[in-house]
Design an enzyme around this catalytic site. Structure first.
Site, PDB file in Angstrom:
ATOM      1  N   GLU A 335       0.835  -1.198   0.000  1.00  0.00           N
ATOM      2  CA  GLU A 335       0.000   0.000   0.000  1.00  0.00           C
ATOM      3  C   GLU A 335       0.873   1.252   0.000  1.00  0.00           C
ATOM      4  OE1 GLU A 335      -4.006  -1.369   2.394  1.00  0.00           O
ATOM      5  OE2 GLU A 335      -2.444  -0.372   3.533  1.00  0.00           O
ATOM      6  N   CYS A 336       0.667   2.118  -0.933  1.00  0.00           N
ATOM      7  CA  CYS A 336       1.260   3.455  -0.987  1.00  0.00           C
ATOM      8  C   CYS A 336       2.781   3.407  -0.837  1.00  0.00           C
ATOM      9  CB  CYS A 336       0.611   4.362   0.057  1.00  0.00           C
ATOM     10  SG  CYS A 336       0.764   6.133  -0.331  1.00  0.00           S
ATOM     11  N   GLY A 337       3.333   3.682   0.335  1.00  0.00           N
ATOM     12  CA  GLY A 337       4.775   3.653   0.500  1.00  0.00           C
ATOM     13  C   GLY A 337       5.377   2.312   0.143  1.00  0.00           C
ATOM     14  N   SER A 425      -0.739  -0.774  -4.882  1.00  0.00           N
ATOM     15  CA  SER A 425      -1.378   0.459  -5.333  1.00  0.00           C
ATOM     16  C   SER A 425      -1.196   1.534  -4.272  1.00  0.00           C
ATOM     17  CB  SER A 425      -2.877   0.234  -5.586  1.00  0.00           C
ATOM     18  OG  SER A 425      -3.580   0.158  -4.358  1.00  0.00           O
TER      19      SER A 425
END
Length: 465
Positions: A335-337, A425
């Protein structure tokens, strides 16, 4: 059945009014009195709950009406307050600032109303005197279903200023329960997404908490604030949804990225993974030379990998080992990072290289709720799976990927990467109300168990896509 006991909401008139200072300081001050304090944050926030955790010694949780559904907020709040003397809920933005999602208010006021919480309103009084009455009167009367039951005056210039403010508020009948002077010692370190995460300097923040607790104890009427919390009606809630155990065989071991660069994970997500029967095995991508031995899956949440880009790049053995494991089919959720870490590069620093894209930081903020529809099968479900999440980042990935169709109130687009073994994502998901993604992720890892698991890689660390 879970029960909601003594509780209150600490809200602000606007972002920057000082509600985090008051909320965290109140948690620390009450804990210093020997009380067991529960903590929660309205909205999709990772950083403030870290401060809550340090102040209370318990996991800081989130109450987000859109991500979790209004019908589950009571259960999630009861879980946050379980076994405590008082639950302190920190608001988001101003009291009436909502989610901007049709059909879901999501504001601090709405959460306070749904939970039957009295509100302690924090007012930045630095540039007003008599006008404070108009401000507080407006907040107290805009929605009669929301009980603004006390005020904390922040950034007060001195005794004379405090007297003028108290005199102005007296006719309203809403008690002033705290007065905090302007003090640079109460200003927290900030970064582009808010406060600096606890994971980056826990000892330093812990040292400042004692001073903050002392300031709140000196400036606020803790007995009156406790009485306010105890005035909330006790009520019983339904139990929150729980992930179902994944059947059969050897326990699924999940490598869990932690440390200063990757600290953005909702406690409910980790609890959902554990409820499936999975074992979470932490590792720090900054320092560990390899993934934990014998793991069947990788879960990497968000954080600030851009701050640690050079250090992440320097850990070449882990990058090589992770790339080889993912090429070999290790089940992964990023997720993200974590998504940025799996890319080829981040701001020209080499990263894992498991995703054929480059990430970079930008001055533009991408922010908001997303409803995502998966376009390919992944460890989180078949193509056509609907997911709810939130984006909050100053970064972009090129090419952005097309595994998800992302819908928001302001438009639609595509993004993310997915395969039968990978889901990556910018989307942050909260599994407190729907643990299904955790069940599917662990079931997918269980299906590959024995055939694809982390072992010590060869020095060559062959790269795969």
């Amino acid at each position: 059945m879970p029960t909601l006991g003594p509780r209150l909401v600490v809200a602000g008139t606007h972002s920057g009014a000082g509600k985090t200072t008051v909320a965290v300081g109140l948690m620390a001050a009450l804990a210093a009195r020997g009380l067991t304090v529960g903590a929660a944050k309205v909205g999709p926030d990772f950083i403030d709950p870290g401060y809550h955790t340090l102040a209370t010694g318990r996991p800081g949780r989130n109450l987000d009406a859109w991500l979790c559904g209004e019908e589950h907020l009571g259960a999630l709040a009861a879980a946050a307050g379980k076994g405590t003397d008082v639950l302190v809920v920190e608001g988001v933005m101003g009291l009436f600032d909502g989610s901007a999602q049709p059909g879901c208010d999501g504001s601090t006021a709405a959460v306070a109303r749904m939970l039957g919480c009295p509100v302690l309103l924090v007012v930045d009084a630095s540039a007003m005197s008599g006008s404070v009455a108009a401000v507080v009167h407006g907040f107290a009367t805009l929605d009669p279903r929301v009980r603004v039951a006390g005020v904390v005056l922040n950034r007060v210039g001195g005794p004379g200023h405090a007297l003028l403010l108290r005199e102005a508020l007296e006719p309203l009948g809403i008690p002033v329960l705290g007065v905090l002077a302007t003090d640079d010692a109460l200003v927290w370190r900030e970064r582009h997404l808010g406060l600096v995460p606890i994971a980056e300097d826990p000892a330093g923040v812990q040292g400042s908490l004692a001073g903050l607790a002392a300031a709140i104890t000196a400036g606020c009427d803790l007995n009156a604030i406790l009485a306010l919390a105890r005035s909330a009606p006790r009520r019983t809630e339904a139990a929150p949804p729980t992930a179902r155990p994944v059947d059969g065989g050897e326990v699924v071991r999940v490598a869990l990225a932690v440390g200063p660069a990757f600290s953005f994970m909702y406690p409910e997500n980790l609890e959902a993974l554990r409820a499936t029967g999975a074992e979470l095995v932490p590792f720090d991508p900054l320092t560990d030379p390899a993934l934990p031995e014998g793991c069947h899956a990788l879960y990497c949440g968000g954080g600030f990998p851009e701050v640690y880009g050079p250090a992440l790049a320097t850990n070449e053995p882990l990058r090589r080992a992770t790339r080889a494991a993912l090429a070999g089919g290790l089940i992964a959720w990023a997720e993200c990072g974590g998504f940025l870490w799996l890319c080829d590069a981040l701001d020209d620093h080499p990263m894992v290289g498991a995703i054929p894209a480059s990430a970079r930081m930008t001055p533009d903020l991408t922010l908001g709720y997303r409803e995502a529809l998966t376009r390919v099968a992944s460890p989180l479900g078949p193509a056509g799976t609907t997911l709810r999440g939130h984006e909050f980042h100053h970064s972009c990935v090129d090419p952005p990927g097309g595994a998800l169709t992302l819908h928001s109130r302001w438009g639609s687009g595509t993004g993310g990467y997915a395969s039968s073994s990978l889901f990556a994502s910018f989307l942050h998901q909260h599994l407190g109300a729907d643990p299904t993604p955790a069940e599917r992720f662990v079931a997918c890892a269980a299906g590959h168990r024995g055939r694809r698991r982390v072992s010590t890689p060869s020095p060559s660390g062959r790269r795969g896509r």
